[in-house]
Every structure is written in structure tokens, then in C-alpha cells.
Design a protein around this motif. Structure first.
Motif, PDB file in Angstrom:
ATOM      1  N   GLU A  97       0.833  -1.197   0.000  1.00 46.58           N
ATOM      2  CA  GLU A  97       0.000   0.000   0.000  1.00 46.58           C
ATOM      3  C   GLU A  97       0.865   1.243   0.000  1.00 46.58           C
ATOM      4  OE1 GLU A  97      -3.686   1.113   2.800  1.00 46.58           O
ATOM      5  OE2 GLU A  97      -1.738   1.296   3.771  1.00 46.58           O
ATOM      6  N   GLY A  98       0.513   2.212  -0.866  1.00 52.12           N
ATOM      7  CA  GLY A  98       1.219   3.476  -0.905  1.00 52.12           C
ATOM      8  C   GLY A  98       0.720   4.442   0.147  1.00 52.12           C
ATOM      9  N   THR A  99       1.353   5.589   0.225  1.00 47.77           N
ATOM     10  CA  THR A  99       0.962   6.589   1.225  1.00 47.77           C
ATOM     11  C   THR A  99      -0.411   7.169   0.952  1.00 47.77           C
ATOM     12  OG1 THR A  99       2.130   8.274  -0.072  1.00 47.77           O
ATOM     13  CG2 THR A  99       3.344   7.218   1.711  1.00 47.77           C
ATOM     14  N   ASP A 100      -0.906   7.027  -0.269  1.00 52.48           N
ATOM     15  CA  ASP A 100      -2.244   7.521  -0.576  1.00 52.48           C
ATOM     16  C   ASP A 100      -3.324   6.474  -0.337  1.00 52.48           C
ATOM     17  OD1 ASP A 100      -1.626   5.767  -2.565  1.00 52.48           O
ATOM     18  OD2 ASP A 100      -2.081   7.112  -4.229  1.00 52.48           O
ATOM     19  N   GLY A 101      -2.942   5.327   0.250  1.00 53.82           N
ATOM     20  CA  GLY A 101      -3.918   4.290   0.554  1.00 53.82           C
ATOM     21  C   GLY A 101      -4.219   3.365  -0.602  1.00 53.82           C
ATOM     22  N   ARG A 102      -3.585   3.559  -1.750  1.00 51.98           N
ATOM     23  CA  ARG A 102      -3.834   2.706  -2.905  1.00 51.98           C
ATOM     24  C   ARG A 102      -2.711   1.688  -3.049  1.00 51.98           C
ATOM     25  NH1 ARG A 102      -5.438   7.909  -4.358  1.00 51.98           N
ATOM     26  NH2 ARG A 102      -7.582   8.085  -5.103  1.00 51.98           N
ATOM     27  N   LEU A 103      -3.032   0.533  -3.649  1.00 51.06           N
ATOM     28  CA  LEU A 103      -2.025  -0.497  -3.859  1.00 51.06           C
ATOM     29  C   LEU A 103      -1.006  -0.037  -4.899  1.00 51.06           C
ATOM     30  CD1 LEU A 103      -4.190  -3.764  -3.873  1.00 51.06           C
ATOM     31  CD2 LEU A 103      -2.751  -2.886  -2.037  1.00 51.06           C
ATOM     32  N   VAL A 104       0.250  -0.345  -4.637  1.00 50.25           N
ATOM     33  CA  VAL A 104       1.343   0.016  -5.544  1.00 50.25           C
ATOM     34  C   VAL A 104       1.730  -1.212  -6.352  1.00 50.25           C
ATOM     35  CG1 VAL A 104       3.731   0.810  -5.697  1.00 50.25           C
ATOM     36  CG2 VAL A 104       2.177   1.825  -4.020  1.00 50.25           C
ATOM     37  N   GLU A 105       1.702  -1.087  -7.671  1.00 53.29           N
ATOM     38  CA  GLU A 105       2.015  -2.192  -8.560  1.00 53.29           C
ATOM     39  C   GLU A 105       3.474  -2.139  -9.013  1.00 53.29           C
ATOM     40  OE1 GLU A 105      -2.071  -3.454 -10.888  1.00 53.29           O
ATOM     41  OE2 GLU A 105      -0.683  -2.068 -11.868  1.00 53.29           O
ATOM     42  N   LEU A 106       4.060  -3.323  -9.149  1.00 53.59           N
ATOM     43  CA  LEU A 106       5.354  -3.467  -9.804  1.00 53.59           C
ATOM     44  C   LEU A 106       5.108  -3.971 -11.221  1.00 53.59           C
ATOM     45  CD1 LEU A 106       7.578  -5.098  -7.041  1.00 53.59           C
ATOM     46  CD2 LEU A 106       7.222  -2.679  -7.548  1.00 53.59           C
ATOM     47  N   VAL A 107       5.825  -3.412 -12.163  1.00 51.06           N
ATOM     48  CA  VAL A 107       5.632  -3.744 -13.571  1.00 51.06           C
ATOM     49  C   VAL A 107       6.941  -4.283 -14.125  1.00 51.06           C
ATOM     50  CG1 VAL A 107       5.000  -2.873 -15.853  1.00 51.06           C
ATOM     51  CG2 VAL A 107       3.907  -1.926 -13.804  1.00 51.06           C
ATOM     52  N   LEU A 108       6.853  -5.391 -14.852  1.00 52.22           N
ATOM     53  CA  LEU A 108       7.972  -5.935 -15.616  1.00 52.22           C
ATOM     54  C   LEU A 108       7.504  -6.096 -17.060  1.00 52.22           C
ATOM     55  CD1 LEU A 108       9.485  -8.673 -13.258  1.00 52.22           C
ATOM     56  CD2 LEU A 108      10.429  -6.419 -13.777  1.00 52.22           C
ATOM     57  N   GLY A 109       8.151  -5.420 -17.946  1.00 55.72           N
ATOM     58  CA  GLY A 109       7.772  -5.470 -19.357  1.00 55.72           C
ATOM     59  C   GLY A 109       8.877  -4.860 -20.184  1.00 55.72           C
ATOM     60  N   ASP A 110       8.498  -4.125 -21.210  1.00 56.47           N
ATOM     61  CA  ASP A 110       9.505  -3.438 -22.007  1.00 56.47           C
ATOM     62  C   ASP A 110      10.199  -2.351 -21.195  1.00 56.47           C
ATOM     63  OD1 ASP A 110       8.876  -5.053 -24.108  1.00 56.47           O
ATOM     64  OD2 ASP A 110       7.527  -3.625 -25.067  1.00 56.47           O
ATOM     65  N   ASP A 111       9.469  -1.710 -20.295  1.00 58.61           N
ATOM     66  CA  ASP A 111      10.050  -0.691 -19.432  1.00 58.61           C
ATOM     67  C   ASP A 111       9.166  -0.553 -18.190  1.00 58.61           C
ATOM     68  OD1 ASP A 111      11.722   1.291 -18.499  1.00 58.61           O
ATOM     69  OD2 ASP A 111      10.639   2.894 -19.556  1.00 58.61           O
ATOM     70  N   PRO A 112       9.685  -0.896 -17.006  1.00 62.01           N
ATOM     71  CA  PRO A 112      11.031  -1.421 -16.739  1.00 62.01           C
ATOM     72  C   PRO A 112      11.126  -2.920 -17.036  1.00 62.01           C
ATOM     73  CG  PRO A 112       9.820  -1.182 -14.696  1.00 62.01           C
ATOM     74  CD  PRO A 112       8.925  -0.649 -15.766  1.00 62.01           C
ATOM     75  N   PRO A 113      12.287  -3.381 -17.491  1.00 62.85           N
ATOM     76  CA  PRO A 113      12.401  -4.806 -17.841  1.00 62.85           C
ATOM     77  C   PRO A 113      12.899  -5.694 -16.707  1.00 62.85           C
ATOM     78  CG  PRO A 113      14.288  -3.596 -18.677  1.00 62.85           C
ATOM     79  CD  PRO A 113      13.447  -2.594 -17.945  1.00 62.85           C
ATOM     80  N   HIS A 114      13.740  -5.147 -15.828  1.00 62.60           N
ATOM     81  CA  HIS A 114      14.373  -5.952 -14.783  1.00 62.60           C
ATOM     82  C   HIS A 114      14.363  -5.177 -13.476  1.00 62.60           C
ATOM     83  CE1 HIS A 114      15.724  -8.272 -18.220  1.00 62.60           C
ATOM     84  NE2 HIS A 114      16.361  -7.201 -18.693  1.00 62.60           N
ATOM     85  N   ALA A 115      14.531  -5.903 -12.369  1.00 65.17           N
ATOM     86  CA  ALA A 115      14.422  -5.293 -11.042  1.00 65.17           C
ATOM     87  C   ALA A 115      15.646  -5.610 -10.202  1.00 65.17           C
ATOM     88  CB  ALA A 115      13.165  -5.776 -10.325  1.00 65.17           C
ATOM     89  N   LEU A 116      16.015  -4.644  -9.371  1.00 63.19           N
ATOM     90  CA  LEU A 116      17.096  -4.790  -8.410  1.00 63.19           C
ATOM     91  C   LEU A 116      16.518  -4.523  -7.028  1.00 63.19           C
ATOM     92  CD1 LEU A 116      20.160  -5.336  -8.516  1.00 63.19           C
ATOM     93  CD2 LEU A 116      20.517  -2.864  -8.486  1.00 63.19           C
TER      94      LEU A 116
END
Length: 940
Positions: free
Chosen positions: A376-395
Motif C-alpha cells: 500500500e502506498g501513502t495515498d492508501g492505494r495499492l502500488v504495482e510493480l511492472v515488468l515489461g519493455d520498461d522497466p524490464p528488470h528489477a534490483l
């Protein structure tokens, strides 16, 4: 006459007569009235006498009727009053539950907020509406999300105690940290509400002195403007409405307490205008005012007038007097505030894990990207992580204990419930010591597995080669996908899936936890791993292959940070509390967040792109078991369980298929299994024993259990590939350390084939027989030993099973010569015997051994023997100048790489540092460099 009289003017006589007549009539009337009055007086007196005589009796009746009526009214009042009191008390309890309405006697120092404390606060208790204990009704006032409070009266101390009590109840009736208080107290410099001071270290309260009113009002007005513009955005009328609809409150409540200066300083025109703006617009934005001595105007202002006798009147209760509760005792006030501050400092409780899961599983497509919430973000909404063309990879980064594994669990759960196994494939590798990912593979406690997972690697901190094998596997998959994309003229995965809908093209996510172990050494493994990572990171995005690298600290990994082109591909950065260099060198947001939080940045760590996320608790095993069983039950038919590689577990010897029929051709040869390769597929390390030169095996090292395990695996595999009686075996037990393993192998092989048993006393004769067979062209492999030799004089235990001929010769099906496998356990233990010459001009045992090694494979005789050192093997083969051509394959245990230089095609030997449970295998016929294997655990 009358006419004459009428016409005649009246005379004085006539006038007098008329007057007399009138007087006579009047006297008559008077006498009549007097008589009537006398009669009435007599009647009245008579009636009065009668009333006087009956009055006592009537009075008693009236008193009785009055008493009865009063008693009935009192009873009705008691009944209705009790009902009304109960109803009012029930309403009050519902309006001010828990700490908002409970008496101070039910409070205790150090208590935490109610378990039911939430986003919809109610009314707050200030006292009671009655003195009688049996009819006490709580007196309540509104505040949060409802009104401002204006407190007035002469009893300043009582008013300040009332304000402190209201604030304490408000703080304890909502989650810790949800209320922020500012106190403007120019007269006492904060002393009026000093009991709330323990909230200050947590940032829940601040005190302002003279000159602080204007800045405070300006800040409140700016907060209201920001909330209206950025939070409500014209969609919601109030923060309370937004919280009710979304179930999350994006902003804390802000309460400003304004205590008038006792010197009577008045507000300036600008201060008054700003105060009126805040009073008019603040409630909708969760901004509230509590004033004492400063007038508040507007519809949303509730008034409380405090009297010196401890009572008050409020605008909510009207004319009903309120007896105020005493102020909370100082130890109670400070104790509760300290507990609230500690809990607020520790951070808010995590959001529910279930909030990350969709209503229905596997409803999304991964053609364009993978999207999944992690918190959950500070605004009370769920925060999504995206993997696709951009951003492609995660650290991902975070020190030990910061919640890195929990974050990965959150992400994997959200992904696995949104995307089916046909849309998503997972490869999970953990280099630290532990089994974080083992729950996703079948185990003894839980036979289910996560259907998306193709590979799970745990406890691989000492097996960097397995991480390299994963990267090689992904590189091959990338090559396959690139070829298919070229064939279909597709530039990215979404286009390939559209052109080839029948193909199997899920997005691949490879998670490598503690990846720095893979890149931590300056060797060939690191060099190749970095090259593969760079290629996968650069080209994988278009083919739907995504890398997620996690580490405790990447500040010292030169192999990664020295490749700017590689690091630049990991644009999605996730930093847990106290993480270093994950975001960027100048982004220090991770130093400021509490536990259960993370900084998500999808712009390569640029500070402006930071998003703070509060993470749920995803580590509960019972929760995961239930979720995994649900997904496992819904898996497609034919789904294979994932490959589980556990670096701390020895692999079991695999179940082998039944032997072929007829006998294997000599040109093909059987295959010995030596151990399991450190590979994604878990394939065995093999040695094909055909009629090519050098088809022998040397096991080198002093670890007896592992050396015996290699020979046992090879013997079981070879014995199972030949039909019963079609192969010959000899087991040479030359050292007591190997006796158990040698006997086990002899017993297993004897059940199907001829298997001879030899000890140190008979080994020389056996080698002489084998050498004779190999030296004589065309001599059958099973020719009889010379007369009188130990091989026939009881020194061995010949097998009497199928294939044994009366003259000692053994043939296979159709008369073909049998293959002969010789297993030597600790060959160097009989070096002295083999060195001795039986007589002048006769060859020694060593010479027979060299003959069998050199010529035996062509005659279908193969030696699979164990030497404890390379030096002893060299001695048996002829000394310092000996050649090793006859040893076509070897398995090295605790032998260092330089010692193997004579057996290895590359100068200096292989880069091998021995470690327990691992061996180095090289077969010069099929390999250009050695590979690490794990000896099997062979059941007796």
C-alpha cells in the motif's frame, strides 16, 4: 285627550308626577330585589352550612386521588426513564466505542489503541448527563471528520484538562500516528498540555509559542489546499468519504489546539481571515481546530461552556447540564502517550496479505507486461510493480532482517494468482544458506508445488556453478525465442504471441537472491556470469525474460557496478530499510523508512520517482500452504513439478529404465552414471564404455565414502543396462575402508550377472588373466586362467549364474564375447604386491595393469578403479614419466586443480578447489573442460 296631552307642553306638575311614578316603580323594584337577595342569602347560608359539614370527607377523597395519580405517574416515569436511559447509553456506546467512551477507571498506562480502531472515528466522551449513578448517560462531543471545538468559561484549568482528555481519547481511538497535533500556547509555552509531551519524539505533537499562530494557520491552509488538489481531486467531497470507499485513509487527521493568551492579545486581521478559512474548509480535509478563548465561527463549530462547579453546557446537549469527567491522572496520561509514540515509531501494522490477491485467479494476460501489487502506498492505494519493455528488470536490496524475503513472497503471490502457468514461468534461486524458496517445490511435508515454478535452487551459496547453469539455460531460451521471433517477423513478445498463438511463450521471471555470491570472485565463473547477465538484461526484455536480482548489500560488487551498461538495464529499484546503493548514490530515502516498508523507484533510482510502500506480512506458512494448494489444484493437466536443487542434500541414485533387448552393441557401449551434474535439468554425469581406447575410469581422492559412491552408481547403472547373464563383473575389495560398499555392489550385481569377488591375495592373478586375454588377439574375454592360478584355485568367488561355460569361458547371447567391468576399490592399496615380479623375466602386476588399461577397452574390458592420490596413480602407470592416455575419464574428489594437470588438456590443470560433497568430472572423449558433479547417494 291623549292627543291633547301629547300636544300640550309638559307642565311642572306633570313632570313631578312622572318623577314620582318613576320613583315608586324604582322603590317597588328595590323592595322586590331586596326580598330576592334576602332569600338568596338564606339559601346560600344553608348551602354553605351543608358544604362545611361535608368538606373533611371530600378533602380525604381528593388527597387519595392525588396520591394515587402521583404514584402511577412516578412508576411510569421510572419505567420510561429506565428505557430512555438504556437507549441513550446504547447509542452513546455505539457512537463512542472502546477508548473513545470508556471511563478513565478502565484505562491503564501503556495501553495500545483499540483493536477495532479504524478509519471512521466516532464521538468522544467528556462527562455524564446525570448525577444519579443508576441513570448515568455519557455526554459526548464530535471532533474527527465532524467538527471543530470551541471551549469557553472562567475555569481555565478545567477547560485545559477537558481539552487534554479529548485529545487523548482521539489519539487512542484511531491507529497510532493517524492524528497529528499542534499546540499554540503562548501563555504557558506548552505547559497547559504538557502531559501529551511523550508524543513528541514520534512526531505526533508539536508546541508553538508566541508568534507561532500565523505560521501554523498558513501551514493548515496549505495542507487543506494540497489535499483538495492532489488527494480528493474533485472526485471525493472529503477525506472521510475517500477512506470509506477505498478502505484506506491517505492522510492523517491534523488537530490544531489554540489556547488564548491570558493577556488578551487579539488576532490580526490576516490571522482572523486565515482562521476563518481553516474553520470553514478544514473538516472535509481532516483538519480540525480546538480553541480556548479564541472565537470560532461557522456551522461546523461545537461549543462547550465550562463552569467553575465542574459542569458544562454543550451545543450538542442543549440545556441539559453535563458533569465533566475529571482529567486523566498524570501517570495514565503520560503512560498511554508513551505507548502510542512507541507504536507509531515502530510503524503502522502491515496491510492484509489478502489485499494483494485478486478476486479470481489467472484472469490476466502477460502478453504486454506483468503487473502485480506488493503493498500500500501513502495515498492508501495499492502500488504495482511492472515488468515489461520498461522497466524490464528489477534490483532489490536490503540488509539482513529488513524483509527482503517477505517482499519476494508478496510479489510472487500477487503474480502467481494473476497469471496462469501458461502466462508466467518462475525460476527461483537463493544463494544464502536457507530454504526460502523450497516451499514452492514438493516436499515431505507438502506434496504440492507452485505450478508456475520451473526451478527452485536453495542452499547454493557454495555452488556458484548452479547459478551459472541457470543463466546458460536462460540464454538458450533467449536464443530459441529470438529465432522464433525472427521466423514470425516479430519485434517483441506480444507480437510473437499474436503471430504464433499456439506456441508456448510465457513471460519468464528469474529471481536470484543474494546474487552477489555468484559475482563475488575473480574467476571464470564470474566472468561468464556477468557476460550472460549483460546479454540477458539487454536482449531479454523484448523476448519476455526478466531478471530480479536481490542482495543485502551491493556496494562492494565491482563486477556489477563496473558494468554501467548492465546496471542501467535494471531500472526498477526496490530498497528496503537501510539499503545501500540500490537506488542510487544520491538517493538516501531507504535510510528514513521504517520496517515493513520499501522504496519503489521505476526510474533507475532518481529521487523524484520514489514511492513509499507499506508491505503486508506474507511469511506465514499456513497462509502460503492454503494459497499454494488452491493454485496447485487448478494447475493444467500434465504439469510437471519443478526441479529442486538443494545444495545441502545429496541426490538419490535415479530409477533406471529396464534393460534393452537384445544385448547392447559393442560399438555403442553401456553408460555408467557417476553423479548428478550441477545443471538446471539435473541430468546425470555419464561415461560411455564402448570399444574406444581409454574407456576406463579413475576415481581420485581420499574421501572413501564419495569414491565408493561413484563406483556404486557406475556399477548399478551398468548392471541394469544388460540383460541378466549377458555381462561379467569383477569387484576388487583392496582396502577395509571400502569393504561395505564393495560387498553391497557385489551382492547387487550377483543377482543378475556373473560377479567375481577378489581381494588383495587374488588381484595379481586376475590382472594377469585379463592381460593375457587382452594381449592375445581374438582371445575371448572370458578365457580360463592358467592352471594353478589363484583365480581358479579358490582365491576368487566365481559367479555360477547364466553365461558360465564348463571351461570357464563366458559368452553372451548369440555367442558374442561378454563385456567385462572391473571395479577396483583402492587400487593403490596393493601397490607393493603389484610391483613384485613373480619370477625372473615375468611381468609384474603393474605391467599387467597397464596392459589391461591400454588394450582392455578394445576387448570389451573396462577398469573403473579408485586411487587415493594422483601420484599413486602415476606410480602404478609407470612413474614420473608415465602417460595417462589409458585413463580417458576421471572423477577427482579432494584433489586440487594443479595436481590434475597431467590428466587435463589445458596447461596448469582445471580451476578446481575441492569441497565436500562435490567432485570434478572429465571425459576427454566428449568434454573440452571438466564439470562439477555431485556423487549420488546409492541405497544399499
Amino acid at each position: 285627550m291623549a292627543e291633547q296631552d301629547a300636544a300640550t307642553p309638559p307642565t311642572s306638575r306633570g313632570i313631578v308626577a312622572a318623577v314620582r311614578r318613576e320613583l315608586a316603580a324604582a322603590r317597588h323594584a328595590a323592595r322586590s330585589m331586596q326580598a330576592a337577595t334576602a332569600a338568596a342569602r338564606v339559601a346560600a347560608v344553608t348551602q354553605l352550612d351543608a358544604v362545611r359539614r361535608s368538606a373533611p370527607k371530600r378533602r380525604a377523597e381528593l388527597d387519595a386521588a392525588r396520591d394515587a395519580a402521583l404514584a402511577d405517574a412516578r412508576a411510569r416515569w421510572e419505567r420510561e426513564g429506565a428505557k430512555l436511559t438504556a437507549a441513550l447509553s446504547g447509542l452513546a456506546e455505539a457512537a463512542a466505542p472502546g477508548t473513545a467512551g470508556s471511563p478513565w477507571a478502565q484505562w491503564r498506562p501503556g495501553m495500545k489503541p483499540d483493536q477495532q480502531a479504524g478509519l471512521a472515528p466516532g464521538l468522544l466522551r467528556i462527562g455524564t448527563l446525570s448525577h444519579a449513578a443508576e441513570r448515568t448517560v455519557p455526554a459526548l462531543v464530535p471532533l474527527l471528520d465532524t467538527a471543530h471545538l470551541a471551549v469557553s468559561g472562567d475555569a481555565t484549568g478545567t477547560a485545559d484538562g477537558l481539552i487534554g482528555a479529548v485529545l487523548l481519547r482521539a489519539l487512542a481511538s484511531v491507529p497510532p500516528g493517524a492524528v497529528r497535533i499542534s499546540v499554540y500556547d503562548p501563555g504557558q509555552l506548552g505547559g497547559a498540555l504538557a502531559g501529551l509531551a511523550p508524543l513528541s519524539p514520534a512526531g505526533l505533537i508539536s508546541f508553538l509559542g508566541p508568534g507561532g499562530l500565523a505560521p501554523l494557520l498558513d501551514d493548515l491552509a496549505e495542507q487543506i489546499r494540497r489535499i483538495n488538489e492532489n488527494v480528493l481531486g474533485g472526485v471525493y467531497l472529503s477525506v472521510a468519504e475517500l477512506a470509506a470507499e477505498t478502505g484506506r485513509r491517505p492522510e492523517p487527521w491534523r488537530v490544531a489546539v489554540l489556547l488564548a493568551d491570558p493577556n488578551g492579545a487579539e488576532l490580526t486581521r490576516a490571522e482572523r481571515a486565515q482562521l476563518d478559512r481553516v474553520a470553514r474548509t478544514g473538516v472535509a480535509a481532516g483538519v480540525h481546530l480546538i480553541s480556548r478563548g479564541i472565537e470560532l465561527t461557522g456551522d461546523g463549530v461545537e461549543t462547550i461552556t465550562v463552569r467553575s462547579d465542574g459542569t458544562a453546557r454543550t451545543s450538542l446537549t442543549g440545556e441539559l447540564p453535563v458533569r465533566l469527567d475529571p482529567a486523566p491522572a498524570q501517570p495514565l496520561l503520560t503512560g498511554v502517550c508513551r505507548a502510542l509514540a512507541e507504536q507509531a515509531t515502530a510503524g503502522p501494522p502491515p496491510v492484509p496479505f489478502a489485499a494483494l490477491l485478486p478476486d479470481e485467479i489467472w484472469q490476466q494476460s502477460s502478453a504486454d507486461a506483468l503487473r502485480a501489487p506488493i503493498g500500500e502506498g501513502t495515498d492508501g492505494r495499492l502500488v504495482e510493480l511492472v515488468l515489461g519493455d520498461d522497466p524490464p528488470h528489477a534490483l532489490i536490496g536490503g540488509p539482513s532482517g529488513s524483509g527482503k524475503t517477505n517482499l519476494l513472497y508478496c510479489w510472487l503471490a500477487a503474480l502467481a494468482t494473476r497469471y496462469s502457468p501458461g502466462e508466467l514461468s518462475l525460476y527461483l534461486l537463493d544463494f544464502k544458506e536457507g530454504v526460502s524458496f523450497a516451499r514452492f517445490a514438493p516436499g515431505t511435508r507438502d506434496p504440492s508445488w507452485l505450478p508456475h515454478v520451473r526451478l527452485v535452487g536453495v542452499n547454493v551459496n557454495s555452488d556458484r556453478e548452479f547459478g551459472l547453469a541457470l543463466l546458460r539455460h536462460l540464454a538458450e531460451e533467449l536464443k530459441r525465442r529470438a529465432a522464433a521471433a525472427k521466423q514470425h517477423e516479430a519485434a517483441k513478445l506480444a507480437e510473437l504471441r499474436a503471430e504464433d498463438p499456439a506456441g508456448n511463450w510465457p513471460r519468464i521471471v528469474a529471481v536470484i537472491d543474494e546474487f552477489q555470491v555468484l559475482l563475488g570472485a575473480r574467476d571464470a565463473v564470474t566472468t561468464e556470469a556477468v557476460d550472460l547477465l549483460e546479454d540477458l538484461a539487454r536482449r531479454g526484455r523484448s523476448q519476455g525474460i526478466h531478471l530480479v536480482l536481490a542482495s543485502q548489500d551491493v556496494s562492494g560488487i565491482e563486477a556489477l557496478w563496473g558494468r554501467s551498461g548492465l546496471v542501467a538495464q535494471f531500472t526498477l529499484r526496490i530498497a528496503l530499510p537501510k539499503a545501500r546503493r540500490i537506488l542510487s548514490d544520491v538517493n538516501l530515502a531507504a535510510e528514513l523508512i521504517p520496517r515493513c516498508h520499501a522504496v519503489v523507484n521505476a526510474d533507475s533510482g532518481v529521487p523524484a520517482a520514489n514511492t513509499i510502500v507499506r508491505l503486508p506480512d506474507a511469511g506465514d506458512r499456513a497462509t502460503w500452504v492454503g494459497l499454494q494448494e488452491q493454485l496447485w489444484s487448478a494447475r493444467p493437466e500434465g504439469g510437471e513439478p519443478p526441479r529442486l536443487f538443494d545444495g545441502d542434500a545429496r541426490p538419490l541414485f535415479p530409477l533406471l529404465p529396464p534393460p534393452p533387448a537384445p544385448e547392447l552393441p559393442a560399438s555403442v557401449g553401456a553408460v555408467a552414471l557417476l553423479g548428478e551434474t550441477i545443471d538446471v535439468t539435473g541430468r546425470p554425469a555419464t561415461l560411455r564404455l564402448n570399444r574406444a581406447p581409454g574407456r576406463n575410469l579413475a576415481v581420485l581422492g581420499t574421501r572413501a565414502d564419495e569414491a565408493c559412491a561413484v563406483l556404486l552408481a557406475a556399477g548399478h547403472a551398468l548392471g541394469s543396462q544388460h540383460a541378466p547373464g549377458t555381462a561379467r563383473f569383477s569387484v576388487l575389495c583392496l582396502d577395509s575402508d571400502a569393504a561395505t560398499a564393495a560387498k553391497s555392489l557385489h551382492a547387487a550385481l550377483s543377482a543378475r550377472h556373473r560377479c567375481d569377488w577378489h581381494t588383495a591375495e587374488t588381484v595379481t592373478a586376475l590382472l594377469a588373466d585379463l592381460a593375457a586375454e587382452c594381449a592375445e588377439p581374438g582371445s575371448p574375454a572370458g578365457a580360463a586362467a592358467p592352471q594353478g592360478s589363484p583365480a581358479t584355485a579358490g582365491g576368487s568367488v566365481p559367479h555360477s549364474g547364466a553365461g558360465a561355460q564348463g571351461d570357464g569361458r563366458v559368452q553372451g547371447a548369440g555367442g558374442r564375447d561378454q563385456v567385462h567391468y572391473v571395479f577396483g576399490f583402492a587400487m593403490d592399496a596393493v601397490a607393493g604386491r603389484l610391483a613384485a615380479k613373480p619370477g625372473p623375466g615375468l611381468p609384474s602386476g603393474h605391467e599387467h595393469l597397464r596392459t589391461v588399461l591400454a588394450r582392455g577397452p578394445e576387448r570389451r574390458t573396462h577398469l573403473l578403479c579408485w586411487w587415493r592420490t594422483v601420484a599413486r596413480l602415476r606410480d602404478d602407470l609407470g612413474g614420473p614419466g608415465a602417460r595417462f592416455d589409458a585413463i580417458g575419464a576421471w572423477v577427482a574428489l579432494d584433489v586440487h586443480g594443479p595436481e590434475l594437470a597431467a590428466l587435463y588438456p589445458q596447461p596448469g590443470g582445471p580451476a578446481w578447489h575441492p569441497r565436500t560433497g562435490r567432485a570434478l568430472h572429465f571425459d576427454r572423449a566428449v568434454q573440452h573442460k571438466a564439470q562439477i558433479i555431485i556423487p549420488y547417494e546409492v541405497a544399499p
